[in-house]
Design a protein around this motif. Sequence first.
Motif, PDB file in Angstrom:
ATOM      1  N   PHE A   1       0.823  -1.200   0.000  1.00 22.88           N
ATOM      2  CA  PHE A   1       0.000   0.000   0.000  1.00 22.88           C
ATOM      3  C   PHE A   1       0.864   1.260   0.000  1.00 22.88           C
ATOM      4  O   PHE A   1       0.486   2.279  -0.585  1.00 22.88           O
ATOM      5  CB  PHE A   1      -0.951  -0.033   1.199  1.00 22.88           C
ATOM      6  N   GLY A   2       2.043   1.183   0.626  1.00 19.71           N
ATOM      7  CA  GLY A   2       2.975   2.288   0.518  1.00 19.71           C
ATOM      8  C   GLY A   2       3.446   2.482  -0.910  1.00 19.71           C
ATOM      9  O   GLY A   2       3.610   3.616  -1.383  1.00 19.71           O
ATOM     10  N   TYR A   3       3.659   1.372  -1.615  1.00 23.42           N
ATOM     11  CA  TYR A   3       4.059   1.444  -3.025  1.00 23.42           C
ATOM     12  C   TYR A   3       2.980   2.102  -3.863  1.00 23.42           C
ATOM     13  O   TYR A   3       3.248   3.042  -4.631  1.00 23.42           O
ATOM     14  CB  TYR A   3       4.346   0.036  -3.542  1.00 23.42           C
ATOM     15  N   CYS A   4       1.746   1.643  -3.725  1.00 19.82           N
ATOM     16  CA  CYS A   4       0.659   2.215  -4.529  1.00 19.82           C
ATOM     17  C   CYS A   4       0.418   3.676  -4.158  1.00 19.82           C
ATOM     18  O   CYS A   4       0.174   4.518  -5.030  1.00 19.82           O
ATOM     19  CB  CYS A   4      -0.614   1.393  -4.334  1.00 19.82           C
ATOM     20  N   GLY A   5       0.492   3.996  -2.856  1.00 23.79           N
ATOM     21  CA  GLY A   5       0.282   5.372  -2.439  1.00 23.79           C
ATOM     22  C   GLY A   5       1.343   6.312  -2.981  1.00 23.79           C
ATOM     23  O   GLY A   5       1.040   7.392  -3.501  1.00 23.79           O
ATOM     24  N   THR A   6       2.604   5.913  -2.881  1.00 25.24           N
ATOM     25  CA  THR A   6       3.671   6.763  -3.415  1.00 25.24           C
ATOM     26  C   THR A   6       3.641   6.793  -4.938  1.00 25.24           C
ATOM     27  O   THR A   6       4.052   7.784  -5.548  1.00 25.24           O
ATOM     28  CB  THR A   6       5.050   6.280  -2.935  1.00 25.24           C
ATOM     29  N   GLY A   7       3.127   5.722  -5.562  1.00 28.22           N
ATOM     30  CA  GLY A   7       2.961   5.733  -7.011  1.00 28.22           C
ATOM     31  C   GLY A   7       1.942   6.764  -7.448  1.00 28.22           C
ATOM     32  O   GLY A   7       2.142   7.492  -8.429  1.00 28.22           O
ATOM     33  N   VAL A   8       0.820   6.849  -6.728  1.00 30.55           N
ATOM     34  CA  VAL A   8      -0.186   7.879  -7.010  1.00 30.55           C
ATOM     35  C   VAL A   8       0.431   9.260  -6.835  1.00 30.55           C
ATOM     36  O   VAL A   8       0.251  10.157  -7.672  1.00 30.55           O
ATOM     37  CB  VAL A   8      -1.403   7.705  -6.083  1.00 30.55           C
TER      38      VAL A   8
ATOM     39  N   THR B   1       9.638  -6.561  -0.762  1.00 28.06           N
ATOM     40  CA  THR B   1      10.916  -5.911  -1.056  1.00 28.06           C
ATOM     41  C   THR B   1      10.810  -5.057  -2.308  1.00 28.06           C
ATOM     42  O   THR B   1      11.277  -3.907  -2.340  1.00 28.06           O
ATOM     43  CB  THR B   1      12.023  -6.972  -1.211  1.00 28.06           C
ATOM     44  N   TYR B   2      10.193  -5.608  -3.366  1.00 24.50           N
ATOM     45  CA  TYR B   2       9.989  -4.818  -4.592  1.00 24.50           C
ATOM     46  C   TYR B   2       9.180  -3.561  -4.288  1.00 24.50           C
ATOM     47  O   TYR B   2       9.512  -2.453  -4.758  1.00 24.50           O
ATOM     48  CB  TYR B   2       9.279  -5.649  -5.647  1.00 24.50           C
ATOM     49  N   CYS B   3       8.077  -3.715  -3.546  1.00 22.04           N
ATOM     50  CA  CYS B   3       7.219  -2.569  -3.257  1.00 22.04           C
ATOM     51  C   CYS B   3       7.966  -1.508  -2.460  1.00 22.04           C
ATOM     52  O   CYS B   3       7.813  -0.307  -2.714  1.00 22.04           O
ATOM     53  CB  CYS B   3       5.972  -3.034  -2.507  1.00 22.04           C
ATOM     54  N   ALA B   4       8.781  -1.938  -1.510  1.00 17.85           N
ATOM     55  CA  ALA B   4       9.544  -0.983  -0.710  1.00 17.85           C
ATOM     56  C   ALA B   4      10.564  -0.237  -1.560  1.00 17.85           C
ATOM     57  O   ALA B   4      10.684   0.990  -1.490  1.00 17.85           O
ATOM     58  CB  ALA B   4      10.237  -1.710   0.439  1.00 17.85           C
ATOM     59  N   ILE B   5      11.304  -0.975  -2.380  1.00 14.39           N
ATOM     60  CA  ILE B   5      12.336  -0.353  -3.214  1.00 14.39           C
ATOM     61  C   ILE B   5      11.705   0.607  -4.220  1.00 14.39           C
ATOM     62  O   ILE B   5      12.208   1.710  -4.453  1.00 14.39           O
ATOM     63  CB  ILE B   5      13.171  -1.439  -3.905  1.00 14.39           C
ATOM     64  N   SER B   6      10.593   0.213  -4.811  1.00 17.34           N
ATOM     65  CA  SER B   6       9.923   1.088  -5.775  1.00 17.34           C
ATOM     66  C   SER B   6       9.382   2.340  -5.102  1.00 17.34           C
ATOM     67  O   SER B   6       9.467   3.441  -5.653  1.00 17.34           O
ATOM     68  CB  SER B   6       8.789   0.323  -6.468  1.00 17.34           C
TER      69      SER B   6
END
Length: 466
Positions: free
Chosen positions: A172-179, A229-234
């Motif tokens: 969810f951090g990945y999707c939020g920062t992606g937005v 790990t992918y989501c965190a790095i992205s």
Amino acid sequence: MSTNPPAPAVSLVAGDESTLNHARHVNYWRRCLKTYLPDAYTSNDSNRMTLAFFIISALDLLGDLQKATTAEEREGYVQWIYHCQHPEGGFRAFPATNFGELRNDENKTWDPANVPATFFALLTLVLLGDNLERVKRRDCLEWLTKMQRPDGSFGETLGENGRVEGGNDTRFGYCGTGVRYILRGTVEGPVDNVPDINVDKLVNCIRMSETYDGGISEAKFHEAHAGFTYCAISALSFLERLPLGVVSPSEPSPHDDRMRGLSNLNLTLHWLASRQTATLDNEDAFDTNEDETGSSTTSHNAHSFVKLSSFPSRVGEISYQGQPTSHVEIQWTGMNGRCNKIADTCYAFWVCGSLCTLNQLNIIDQVALRRYLLDKVQHLVGGFGKMPGDPPDLYHSYLGLSTMAMLHEQGLKSFHAALCFSNGASQHLETLEWRRKIVGNGDGDERAGARAGESDGMQADHTAFG
């Protein structure tokens, strides 16, 4: 933001004839777009925005989106996505919760905007060539700040009394920062009087999820997992909070005092490289020679492939005819997501995506991974299965295809690992005039665009966009 530098194409030995069946993949994804999805997807109706992204992005990677659809159809898809735009910011995951004129204060909690759906909706709009000017950007960014918990993590939806609901892991951090990245770039602080998320708290959440062996877990003291790990790095890439030196390893990076994620980059790289495995199915967990001496000639990794009677495919067998072999040469290797687990197509993406964003894809055996994807899990009708012998599904088919793009497979567009779609789509995002103004008269986006260019439905009643 992190770069995707040009990596050398996978070097194949003479006679290696493992091939991506481009035409069959095109047919597979066209069927997914234009016909009803199998009834097994009915239970995934609430994820329809995500399924739509997989389909559109796969056709884009294959270079077939314009051929497979008309301009009118693409505009219809765009209209469908905007129909899912939430009145209070963000996007719904599917249209079934839209009460329309019947929406009121009592029932609106049953019709929430969804963080992952918002990310995939924006990505799909970009893929379809939309300029995002119909997106309620201010409302969306204000809503996004409400989706962050006091500890810095992001949830999925807003419930009663503004309670953040859903998980709190790096997905969810990945999707939020992606937005955030799509709608305002990497600029920190208020934009147009809209407050920013608390970047430092999110970075701290990621650091708290780091494990002793270098991976990222779901939560503090949990086991490291390639997907998290992918989501965190992205996410760190979207925030420009990766360790200094990752973006341009050959150039010295100026020191700054901003909090950054990945406290031990070398350990993280070691953990990612260790995810490559020759254990490709359940039978590979057993020693076929019934010999437990543990030498290099008798360990199951050295000979386990003899058991796979239906694999390798004929193409896979041809690829090794006449080639020198030894007991330590591994022909096929996949990726697992955790220690001592079996390979899975999706983990090839999570690991390779992480390494691409960190500019370190060269530390794995790309040739053996390519053979695994093409000989073991590429399906006869197109798409990719989860494991050898499995039928294709949208999730594993998209992630398998994306991994092939990261390996620079001929016939596929170059891939932006963090944004999870083609570099061409990323470059379209960077050219949007309203966004160029936000990031500083376009300077930041021109740099990001240059970096990206370096690596250059339901059976019952509807399709994915129905």
